[in-house]
Design a protein around this motif. Sequence first.
Motif, PDB file in Angstrom:
ATOM      1  N   LYS A  35     104.332  31.546 -26.668  1.00  0.00           N
ATOM      2  CA  LYS A  35     104.360  32.408 -27.733  1.00  0.00           C
ATOM      3  C   LYS A  35     105.672  32.782 -28.163  1.00  0.00           C
ATOM      4  O   LYS A  35     105.927  33.461 -29.202  1.00  0.00           O
ATOM      5  CB  LYS A  35     103.794  33.935 -26.875  1.00  0.00           C
ATOM      6  N   SER A  36     106.656  32.244 -27.482  1.00  0.00           N
ATOM      7  CA  SER A  36     108.018  32.386 -27.971  1.00  0.00           C
ATOM      8  C   SER A  36     108.199  31.318 -29.182  1.00  0.00           C
ATOM      9  O   SER A  36     107.410  30.399 -29.344  1.00  0.00           O
ATOM     10  CB  SER A  36     109.155  31.811 -26.811  1.00  0.00           C
ATOM     11  N   ARG A  37     109.480  31.443 -29.757  1.00  0.00           N
ATOM     12  CA  ARG A  37     109.746  30.595 -30.735  1.00  0.00           C
ATOM     13  C   ARG A  37     110.514  29.266 -30.368  1.00  0.00           C
ATOM     14  O   ARG A  37     111.122  28.452 -31.034  1.00  0.00           O
ATOM     15  CB  ARG A  37     110.354  31.019 -32.108  1.00  0.00           C
ATOM     16  N   LYS A  38     110.970  29.280 -29.009  1.00  0.00           N
ATOM     17  CA  LYS A  38     111.768  28.262 -28.479  1.00  0.00           C
ATOM     18  C   LYS A  38     111.286  27.101 -28.450  1.00  0.00           C
ATOM     19  O   LYS A  38     110.011  26.627 -28.283  1.00  0.00           O
ATOM     20  CB  LYS A  38     112.023  28.801 -26.910  1.00  0.00           C
ATOM     21  N   LEU A  39     111.970  25.745 -28.507  1.00  0.00           N
ATOM     22  CA  LEU A  39     111.536  24.555 -28.674  1.00  0.00           C
ATOM     23  C   LEU A  39     111.746  23.873 -27.586  1.00  0.00           C
ATOM     24  O   LEU A  39     111.327  22.707 -26.935  1.00  0.00           O
ATOM     25  CB  LEU A  39     112.080  23.830 -29.897  1.00  0.00           C
ATOM     26  N   VAL A  40     112.854  24.383 -26.589  1.00  0.00           N
ATOM     27  CA  VAL A  40     113.243  23.645 -25.309  1.00  0.00           C
ATOM     28  C   VAL A  40     113.076  24.396 -24.294  1.00  0.00           C
ATOM     29  O   VAL A  40     113.436  25.616 -24.141  1.00  0.00           O
ATOM     30  CB  VAL A  40     114.674  23.257 -25.507  1.00  0.00           C
ATOM     31  N   PHE A  41     112.380  23.871 -22.974  1.00  0.00           N
ATOM     32  CA  PHE A  41     112.238  24.568 -21.786  1.00  0.00           C
ATOM     33  C   PHE A  41     112.423  23.859 -20.582  1.00  0.00           C
ATOM     34  O   PHE A  41     112.138  22.593 -20.653  1.00  0.00           O
ATOM     35  CB  PHE A  41     110.630  25.149 -21.730  1.00  0.00           C
ATOM     36  N   LYS A  42     113.400  24.401 -19.646  1.00  0.00           N
ATOM     37  CA  LYS A  42     113.685  23.720 -18.582  1.00  0.00           C
ATOM     38  C   LYS A  42     113.070  24.098 -17.243  1.00  0.00           C
ATOM     39  O   LYS A  42     113.144  25.434 -17.151  1.00  0.00           O
ATOM     40  CB  LYS A  42     115.277  23.718 -18.497  1.00  0.00           C
ATOM     41  N   ASP A  43     112.652  23.235 -16.594  1.00  0.00           N
ATOM     42  CA  ASP A  43     112.328  23.298 -15.246  1.00  0.00           C
ATOM     43  C   ASP A  43     113.493  22.872 -14.230  1.00  0.00           C
ATOM     44  O   ASP A  43     113.563  21.667 -13.971  1.00  0.00           O
ATOM     45  CB  ASP A  43     110.985  22.715 -14.984  1.00  0.00           C
ATOM     46  N   MET A  44     114.285  23.561 -14.132  1.00  0.00           N
ATOM     47  CA  MET A  44     115.599  23.331 -13.189  1.00  0.00           C
ATOM     48  C   MET A  44     115.203  22.668 -11.927  1.00  0.00           C
ATOM     49  O   MET A  44     115.880  21.870 -11.491  1.00  0.00           O
ATOM     50  CB  MET A  44     116.705  24.484 -13.175  1.00  0.00           C
ATOM     51  N   GLU A  45     114.369  23.380 -11.393  1.00  0.00           N
ATOM     52  CA  GLU A  45     114.015  23.039  -9.913  1.00  0.00           C
ATOM     53  C   GLU A  45     113.544  21.469  -9.741  1.00  0.00           C
ATOM     54  O   GLU A  45     113.675  20.844  -8.959  1.00  0.00           O
ATOM     55  CB  GLU A  45     112.680  23.776  -9.372  1.00  0.00           C
ATOM     56  N   ASN A  46     112.876  21.230 -10.634  1.00  0.00           N
ATOM     57  CA  ASN A  46     112.193  19.765 -10.919  1.00  0.00           C
ATOM     58  C   ASN A  46     112.912  18.842 -11.857  1.00  0.00           C
ATOM     59  O   ASN A  46     112.836  17.564 -11.959  1.00  0.00           O
ATOM     60  CB  ASN A  46     110.862  19.625 -11.126  1.00  0.00           C
ATOM     61  N   ASN A  47     114.058  19.180 -12.204  1.00  0.00           N
ATOM     62  CA  ASN A  47     115.023  18.464 -13.314  1.00  0.00           C
ATOM     63  C   ASN A  47     114.148  17.852 -14.263  1.00  0.00           C
ATOM     64  O   ASN A  47     114.297  16.875 -14.745  1.00  0.00           O
ATOM     65  CB  ASN A  47     115.468  17.349 -12.457  1.00  0.00           C
TER      66      ASN A  47
END
Length: 204
Positions: A31-43
Amino acid sequence: MLRVGLAKGRLCEAAIESFKKLDLNEVIDLKSRKLVFKDMENNIEYILLKPSDVVTYVENGVCDLGVVGSDVIMERQETVYELADLDFGKCKFSIATMKDAEDIMSLDKVRVATKYPNVAKKYFEDMNKEIEIIPLNGSVELAPLVGLADCIVDIVETGNTLKANNLVVVEDMHEVSARLICNSISYRFHQPTLIKWVEQLKEA
Ligand code: PRP
């Protein structure tokens, strides 16, 4: 960090679902307009791309992995390293015309409207049928209705779009489904993780 390119559009939600099966965190918010999403825990970093760009990002090593339809891969006419058929996003490449249209094979030259010029060209060439490609970027079903083309080559999933526009399938050309693709160098680098993931996806 492993970077994954996901095709925006009809495959995106199912692609996110399949990554959930790998016990990774849910970090993507469509739903956001973001294009980059990070899963820091799993790198892991996910980036959302136009379908045809997924192959470019993976081939250039900017993304290690990508989820994209085999329709897009086929149109690109490049060898990509496919790790798995993900068994969703299933549809067909088909040729369709207007319900009451003349048999396209009886025409000297067939005008074919499509978002997939390479796939269409190859298919008709193999049949020794002369065609003129009318390249379009979307709503290709419109082209026969307004006299721009004799037929279309497009992906058909439910068939609802064809039906709603008074078109019928003349011939099914190829099966299509979502594929997990990988950069070949990334594969060597992340092999144990990727083998485990493919196994988990197959089991799921
Ligand atoms: C695809 C395809 C057809 C439709 C087929 O278009 O190009 O138009 O889906 O689906 P159906 O058989 O379930 O009706 P898309 O939704 O990607 O939009 P576009 O035509 O704007 O590219």
